[in-house]
Design an enzyme around this catalytic site. Sequence first.
Site, PDB file in Angstrom:
ATOM      1  N   GLY A 203      13.147 -25.472  16.651  1.00  0.00           N
ATOM      2  CA  GLY A 203      12.480 -25.783  15.670  1.00  0.00           C
ATOM      3  C   GLY A 203      10.861 -25.435  15.694  1.00  0.00           C
ATOM      4  O   GLY A 203      10.519 -25.723  16.518  1.00  0.00           O
TER       5      GLY A 203
ATOM      6  N   LYS B 157       6.793 -33.964   4.819  1.00  0.00           N
ATOM      7  CA  LYS B 157       5.916 -34.502   5.761  1.00  0.00           C
ATOM      8  C   LYS B 157       4.184 -32.460   5.330  1.00  0.00           C
ATOM      9  O   LYS B 157       3.332 -33.379   5.571  1.00  0.00           O
ATOM     10  CB  LYS B 157       6.530 -33.595   6.677  1.00  0.00           C
ATOM     11  CG  LYS B 157       6.888 -35.155   7.255  1.00  0.00           C
ATOM     12  CD  LYS B 157       7.524 -35.162   8.221  1.00  0.00           C
ATOM     13  CE  LYS B 157       8.778 -36.463   8.808  1.00  0.00           C
ATOM     14  NZ  LYS B 157       8.657 -36.400   9.520  1.00  0.00           N
TER      15      LYS B 157
END
Length: 428
Positions: free
Chosen positions: A120, A56
């Site tokens: 995260g 990504k």
Amino acid sequence: MVYGLIGKSLLHSYSKEIHEALGRYSYELFSLSPGEMEDFVRSRDFAGLNITIPYKKDVIPLCDHVTDLAGEIGAVNTLYWENYEGEKRLTGHNTDYEGFLYAASRAGIDFKDKTVLILGTGGTSLMAGKAASRRGAKRIYTASRSGREGTVSYESLPDLGSSVDILVNATPVGTFPDNLKKPLSLKDLPGCEAVIDVIYNPGKTALLLEAEERGIKFSNGLPMLVAQATAAAGYFLGTPGAFESENERIIALLEEQMENIVIIGMPGSGKTTAGRLLSQKTGRPFFDIDREVEREAGITVPEIFEREGEEGFRRRESKAAADLGKRHGIIIAAGGGTVLRRENLLALRQNGRILHLKRPVESLAMDGRPLSSDREALKEMEKKRLPVYEAAADLEFDNSRPMSKKQLAEALLKTLDVSQPPLGRKRP
């Protein structure tokens, strides 16, 4: 006209099913190495692409243009062509943002004036932070294992105490095949009122099972997965937003495909018969936990009790429940004592809907059941087990009424509100 998804490992992806459910184009999965990914995108021989882990961020330099949103997030999951000054340019966008907000809204989760903790630090975490910020979150914390600058460490999370209103898990902890692992316990966040876990396999991670037990709002990653895909389809075809109305239909199709039906109840209540009938009617594979234990052990359940005792049998039973609970689209008949162990119940609930089969003690079959020695013993067993069954069950079915197998199958289907074939659809 090539449409598809690029990633490193796409074995368990549902993107093909989602995009092709729109009926507008074929969609392919491309598992590529970093070099292959770059060559594929540079070839520009495609009509539209989705990008997933771990590319990504890597795909950004390969775009002619990146939307402001994707640039701010620092991650692109959608590539599409748009006309700019008379020429086509390859544009990178992030529809995970739209999918995430759809999932939150669907679960009734509002970020306005809330304190949000995001686990995260990858692209999904950055997207979730941007979405929460734009929706008016009061404070956003990002947690990392290293506690690097700009984040909080996991060790310091209890210090946040009751200040956290919404938890977002943007890590892979708990995803298949590492089911029932979780990055933290909600006991450390006593003020938490909502949880979003971007994982969709299993349907309920250990984190979401805990949220469900606590009675707080939650969402898994399936609505996000579907909504980001339909949003991407709109950009592919030059009609942004055109397919949002399809989200709920596709979510329902996938949930039906992925859900297990788990049958619980007293020994001899007819779980195996009911499971086999449902299997015949729906096309879903049927598994009996006792039979799986026997298959693995190479001996019968009574022989296991004789050689290893009840504790030995329960260990084998827990392994079978854990293995079957990870699967999708199957019917499981649990042993009479299976759900008495919390670990087994969690394993079966992660992908399953639980049906409690009820039958009077006087009518229970007793042959070949080591713990069903006599009626009085069964009555005592029922007193202890019935509250557990009732607490575990999503649905109940009275299996004491005389009826033919055809009538029983129809009654079960009606109770479960499931379709006949092709309920257990085979994935392409």
